[in-house]
Design a protein around this motif. Structure first.
Motif, PDB file in Angstrom:
ATOM      1  N   PRO A   1      -4.342  -1.897 -19.326  1.00 29.77           N
ATOM      2  CA  PRO A   1      -5.121  -1.119 -18.366  1.00 29.77           C
ATOM      3  C   PRO A   1      -5.251  -1.808 -16.995  1.00 29.77           C
ATOM      4  O   PRO A   1      -5.194  -1.147 -15.958  1.00 29.77           O
ATOM      5  N   GLY A   2      -5.385  -3.120 -17.000  1.00 34.20           N
ATOM      6  CA  GLY A   2      -5.485  -3.849 -15.733  1.00 34.20           C
ATOM      7  C   GLY A   2      -4.204  -3.746 -14.925  1.00 34.20           C
ATOM      8  O   GLY A   2      -4.228  -3.521 -13.707  1.00 34.20           O
ATOM      9  N   LEU A   3      -3.069  -3.914 -15.592  1.00 31.94           N
ATOM     10  CA  LEU A   3      -1.776  -3.800 -14.908  1.00 31.94           C
ATOM     11  C   LEU A   3      -1.585  -2.383 -14.373  1.00 31.94           C
ATOM     12  O   LEU A   3      -1.125  -2.201 -13.237  1.00 31.94           O
ATOM     13  N   ALA A   4      -1.948  -1.375 -15.149  1.00 29.10           N
ATOM     14  CA  ALA A   4      -1.820   0.016 -14.706  1.00 29.10           C
ATOM     15  C   ALA A   4      -2.687   0.271 -13.470  1.00 29.10           C
ATOM     16  O   ALA A   4      -2.248   0.926 -12.513  1.00 29.10           O
ATOM     17  N   GLU A   5      -3.908  -0.248 -13.472  1.00 28.65           N
ATOM     18  CA  GLU A   5      -4.809  -0.097 -12.324  1.00 28.65           C
ATOM     19  C   GLU A   5      -4.213  -0.752 -11.080  1.00 28.65           C
ATOM     20  O   GLU A   5      -4.214  -0.179  -9.984  1.00 28.65           O
ATOM     21  N   LEU A   6      -3.684  -1.949 -11.253  1.00 28.40           N
ATOM     22  CA  LEU A   6      -3.074  -2.690 -10.151  1.00 28.40           C
ATOM     23  C   LEU A   6      -1.881  -1.935  -9.571  1.00 28.40           C
ATOM     24  O   LEU A   6      -1.772  -1.749  -8.358  1.00 28.40           O
ATOM     25  N   LYS A   7      -0.995  -1.466 -10.447  1.00 25.40           N
ATOM     26  CA  LYS A   7       0.187  -0.723  -9.985  1.00 25.40           C
ATOM     27  C   LYS A   7      -0.215   0.569  -9.276  1.00 25.40           C
ATOM     28  O   LYS A   7       0.411   0.958  -8.286  1.00 25.40           O
ATOM     29  N   ALA A   8      -1.250   1.236  -9.756  1.00 20.40           N
ATOM     30  CA  ALA A   8      -1.695   2.485  -9.126  1.00 20.40           C
ATOM     31  C   ALA A   8      -2.177   2.243  -7.700  1.00 20.40           C
ATOM     32  O   ALA A   8      -1.828   2.993  -6.783  1.00 20.40           O
ATOM     33  N   VAL A   9      -2.965   1.194  -7.494  1.00 18.85           N
ATOM     34  CA  VAL A   9      -3.479   0.884  -6.156  1.00 18.85           C
ATOM     35  C   VAL A   9      -2.333   0.519  -5.215  1.00 18.85           C
ATOM     36  O   VAL A   9      -2.267   0.994  -4.069  1.00 18.85           O
ATOM     37  N   VAL A  10      -1.410  -0.308  -5.679  1.00 19.13           N
ATOM     38  CA  VAL A  10      -0.266  -0.712  -4.854  1.00 19.13           C
ATOM     39  C   VAL A  10       0.581   0.506  -4.492  1.00 19.13           C
ATOM     40  O   VAL A  10       1.011   0.663  -3.344  1.00 19.13           O
ATOM     41  N   THR A  11       0.795   1.396  -5.451  1.00 15.07           N
ATOM     42  CA  THR A  11       1.595   2.601  -5.215  1.00 15.07           C
ATOM     43  C   THR A  11       0.925   3.508  -4.180  1.00 15.07           C
ATOM     44  O   THR A  11       1.576   3.981  -3.246  1.00 15.07           O
ATOM     45  N   VAL A  12      -0.380   3.744  -4.332  1.00 12.21           N
ATOM     46  CA  VAL A  12      -1.117   4.603  -3.393  1.00 12.21           C
ATOM     47  C   VAL A  12      -1.050   4.033  -1.975  1.00 12.21           C
ATOM     48  O   VAL A  12      -0.962   4.776  -1.002  1.00 12.21           O
ATOM     49  N   GLN A  13      -1.066   2.720  -1.860  1.00 11.84           N
ATOM     50  CA  GLN A  13      -1.017   2.083  -0.541  1.00 11.84           C
ATOM     51  C   GLN A  13       0.415   1.935  -0.020  1.00 11.84           C
ATOM     52  O   GLN A  13       0.623   1.401   1.064  1.00 11.84           O
ATOM     53  N   ASN A  14       1.394   2.381  -0.803  1.00  6.77           N
ATOM     54  CA  ASN A  14       2.804   2.317  -0.403  1.00  6.77           C
ATOM     55  C   ASN A  14       3.244   0.879  -0.094  1.00  6.77           C
ATOM     56  O   ASN A  14       3.968   0.630   0.869  1.00  6.77           O
ATOM     57  N   VAL A  15       2.780  -0.049  -0.919  1.00  4.08           N
ATOM     58  CA  VAL A  15       3.146  -1.461  -0.783  1.00  4.08           C
ATOM     59  C   VAL A  15       4.261  -1.757  -1.786  1.00  4.08           C
ATOM     60  O   VAL A  15       4.150  -1.423  -2.965  1.00  4.08           O
ATOM     61  N   ALA A  16       5.329  -2.395  -1.313  1.00  4.29           N
ATOM     62  CA  ALA A  16       6.470  -2.702  -2.177  1.00  4.29           C
ATOM     63  C   ALA A  16       6.163  -3.883  -3.092  1.00  4.29           C
ATOM     64  O   ALA A  16       5.615  -4.905  -2.655  1.00  4.29           O
ATOM     65  N   ILE A  17       6.524  -3.741  -4.364  1.00  3.25           N
ATOM     66  CA  ILE A  17       6.442  -4.833  -5.339  1.00  3.25           C
ATOM     67  C   ILE A  17       7.758  -5.597  -5.242  1.00  3.25           C
ATOM     68  O   ILE A  17       8.834  -5.003  -5.270  1.00  3.25           O
ATOM     69  N   VAL A  18       7.683  -6.938  -5.112  1.00  2.00           N
ATOM     70  CA  VAL A  18       8.890  -7.731  -4.828  1.00  2.00           C
ATOM     71  C   VAL A  18       9.301  -8.668  -5.965  1.00  2.00           C
ATOM     72  O   VAL A  18      10.077  -9.599  -5.749  1.00  2.00           O
TER      73      VAL A  18
ATOM     74  N   LEU B   1       0.568  -8.895  -9.024  1.00  2.00           N
ATOM     75  CA  LEU B   1       1.846  -8.321  -8.629  1.00  2.00           C
ATOM     76  C   LEU B   1       2.266  -8.988  -7.327  1.00  2.00           C
ATOM     77  O   LEU B   1       1.464  -9.054  -6.384  1.00  2.00           O
ATOM     78  N   PRO B   2       3.500  -9.489  -7.234  1.00  2.00           N
ATOM     79  CA  PRO B   2       3.983 -10.000  -5.951  1.00  2.00           C
ATOM     80  C   PRO B   2       4.310  -8.807  -5.046  1.00  2.00           C
ATOM     81  O   PRO B   2       4.941  -7.847  -5.488  1.00  2.00           O
ATOM     82  N   VAL B   3       3.834  -8.850  -3.810  1.00  2.00           N
ATOM     83  CA  VAL B   3       3.982  -7.711  -2.908  1.00  2.00           C
ATOM     84  C   VAL B   3       4.564  -8.140  -1.560  1.00  2.00           C
ATOM     85  O   VAL B   3       4.456  -9.301  -1.159  1.00  2.00           O
ATOM     86  N   ALA B   4       5.181  -7.170  -0.870  1.00  2.00           N
ATOM     87  CA  ALA B   4       5.830  -7.444   0.409  1.00  2.00           C
ATOM     88  C   ALA B   4       4.840  -7.558   1.561  1.00  2.00           C
ATOM     89  O   ALA B   4       5.071  -8.313   2.515  1.00  2.00           O
ATOM     90  N   THR B   5       3.745  -6.810   1.477  1.00  2.60           N
ATOM     91  CA  THR B   5       2.724  -6.821   2.524  1.00  2.60           C
ATOM     92  C   THR B   5       1.350  -6.862   1.858  1.00  2.60           C
ATOM     93  O   THR B   5       1.205  -6.477   0.700  1.00  2.60           O
ATOM     94  N   PRO B   6       0.336  -7.328   2.581  1.00  2.00           N
ATOM     95  CA  PRO B   6      -0.998  -7.403   1.967  1.00  2.00           C
ATOM     96  C   PRO B   6      -1.523  -6.036   1.548  1.00  2.00           C
ATOM     97  O   PRO B   6      -1.256  -5.028   2.196  1.00  2.00           O
ATOM     98  N   VAL B   7      -2.268  -6.026   0.443  1.00  2.00           N
ATOM     99  CA  VAL B   7      -2.942  -4.803  -0.001  1.00  2.00           C
ATOM    100  C   VAL B   7      -4.362  -4.813   0.554  1.00  2.00           C
ATOM    101  O   VAL B   7      -4.936  -5.866   0.801  1.00  2.00           O
ATOM    102  N   ALA B   8      -4.906  -3.630   0.713  1.00  2.00           N
ATOM    103  CA  ALA B   8      -6.324  -3.511   1.055  1.00  2.00           C
ATOM    104  C   ALA B   8      -7.123  -3.564  -0.238  1.00  2.00           C
ATOM    105  O   ALA B   8      -6.704  -2.988  -1.245  1.00  2.00           O
ATOM    106  N   PRO B   9      -8.249  -4.266  -0.256  1.00  2.00           N
ATOM    107  CA  PRO B   9      -9.053  -4.324  -1.474  1.00  2.00           C
ATOM    108  C   PRO B   9      -9.571  -2.943  -1.871  1.00  2.00           C
ATOM    109  O   PRO B   9      -9.998  -2.170  -1.016  1.00  2.00           O
ATOM    110  N   VAL B  10      -9.475  -2.643  -3.158  1.00  2.00           N
ATOM    111  CA  VAL B  10      -9.985  -1.386  -3.713  1.00  2.00           C
ATOM    112  C   VAL B  10     -10.557  -1.703  -5.090  1.00  2.00           C
ATOM    113  O   VAL B  10      -9.828  -2.167  -5.967  1.00  2.00           O
ATOM    114  N   ASN B  11     -11.850  -1.436  -5.266  1.00  2.00           N
ATOM    115  CA  ASN B  11     -12.518  -1.719  -6.543  1.00  2.00           C
ATOM    116  C   ASN B  11     -12.214  -3.154  -6.983  1.00  2.00           C
ATOM    117  O   ASN B  11     -12.550  -4.082  -6.259  1.00  2.00           O
TER     118      ASN B  11
END
Length: 155
Positions: free
Chosen positions: A33-50, A71-81
Motif C-alpha cells: 500500500p505504501g508503494l502504491a500511494e507513492l507511485k500514485a502521487v508521483v504519477t499525478v505530479q507527472n514526475v519521472a521515476i528514474v 522512488l528515485p525521481v528526475a525532479t523534486p516532488v511536492a509533499p502530499v500527505n
C-alpha cells in the motif's frame, strides 16, 4: 544466494519517499500500500521515476522497522500527505545482490554482514534494499533480485 561484495561511490539521487515505523511482523501489510500511494502521487505530479524503488532503513531493523519507501525521481516532488521529497546522499557503499524470494532476505542480510566484517569493512547504521526484479516482473521467486547496500565508514 548473494553475489560477491562490490564497493562503489554513489551520486546524489532525488527521491520521493514515505516514512514508516511498524512492528517487524507488520512490514508485509504496509509495503504494498505504501508503494502504491507513492507511485500514485508521483504519477499525478507527472514526475519521472528514474530507477527501481528501494527502502532506506534509518537504523538496523529490530522488532520495529523504522524506514522509508523510496522512488528515485528526475525532479523534486511536492509533499502530499505522507509523501515527502528527499535525496539519497552521495556516499561510499558496500553492496551485493541477493537472488531469491523475499522470505530469504533475513538470511541474505546475515550472510552479507558476515562477508562485510570478514573483508574488514565498517558500516554506518541503517541499510538500503533496492528491488531490481520482483513479483511484478516474474512469478518465479528464484528470478527475483534485491540489491543490499550499506554505507561504509572511513577508518
Amino acid at each position: 544466494m548473494i553475489e560477491p561484495l562490490r564497493v562503489l561511490q554513489t551520486k546524489p539521487l532525488l527521491t520521493a519517499s514515505i516514512p514508516i515505523k511498524v512492528p517487524r511482523e507488520d512490514i508485509h501489510k504496509v509495503m504494498g500500500p505504501g508503494l502504491a500511494e507513492l507511485k500514485a502521487v508521483v504519477t499525478v505530479q507527472n514526475v519521472a521515476i528514474v530507477g527501481p524503488w528501494f527502502t532506506h532503513h534509518l537504523r538496523n531493523p529490530g522488532e520495529v522497522f523504522d524506514f522509508e519507501i523510496c522512488l528515485p525521481v528526475a525532479t523534486p516532488v511536492a509533499p502530499v500527505n505522507r509523501v515527502k521529497p528527499g535525496q539519497w546522499s552521495a556516499m561510499k557503499i558496500v553492496q551485493t545482490t541477493y537472488h531469491g524470494g523475499y522470505e530469504g532476505l533475513g538470511s541474505a542480510w546475515g550472510e552479507f554482514m558476515g562477508t562485510i566484517k570478514a573483508a574488514g569493512h565498517r558500516t554506518a547504521d541503517g541499510l538500503y534494499e533496492s528491488y531490481d526484479v520482483g513479483p511484478e516482473a516474474s512469478t518465479d521467486p528464484s528470478a527475483w533480485r534485491t540489491v543490499l547496500s550499506r554505507e561504509l565508514v572511513e577508518t
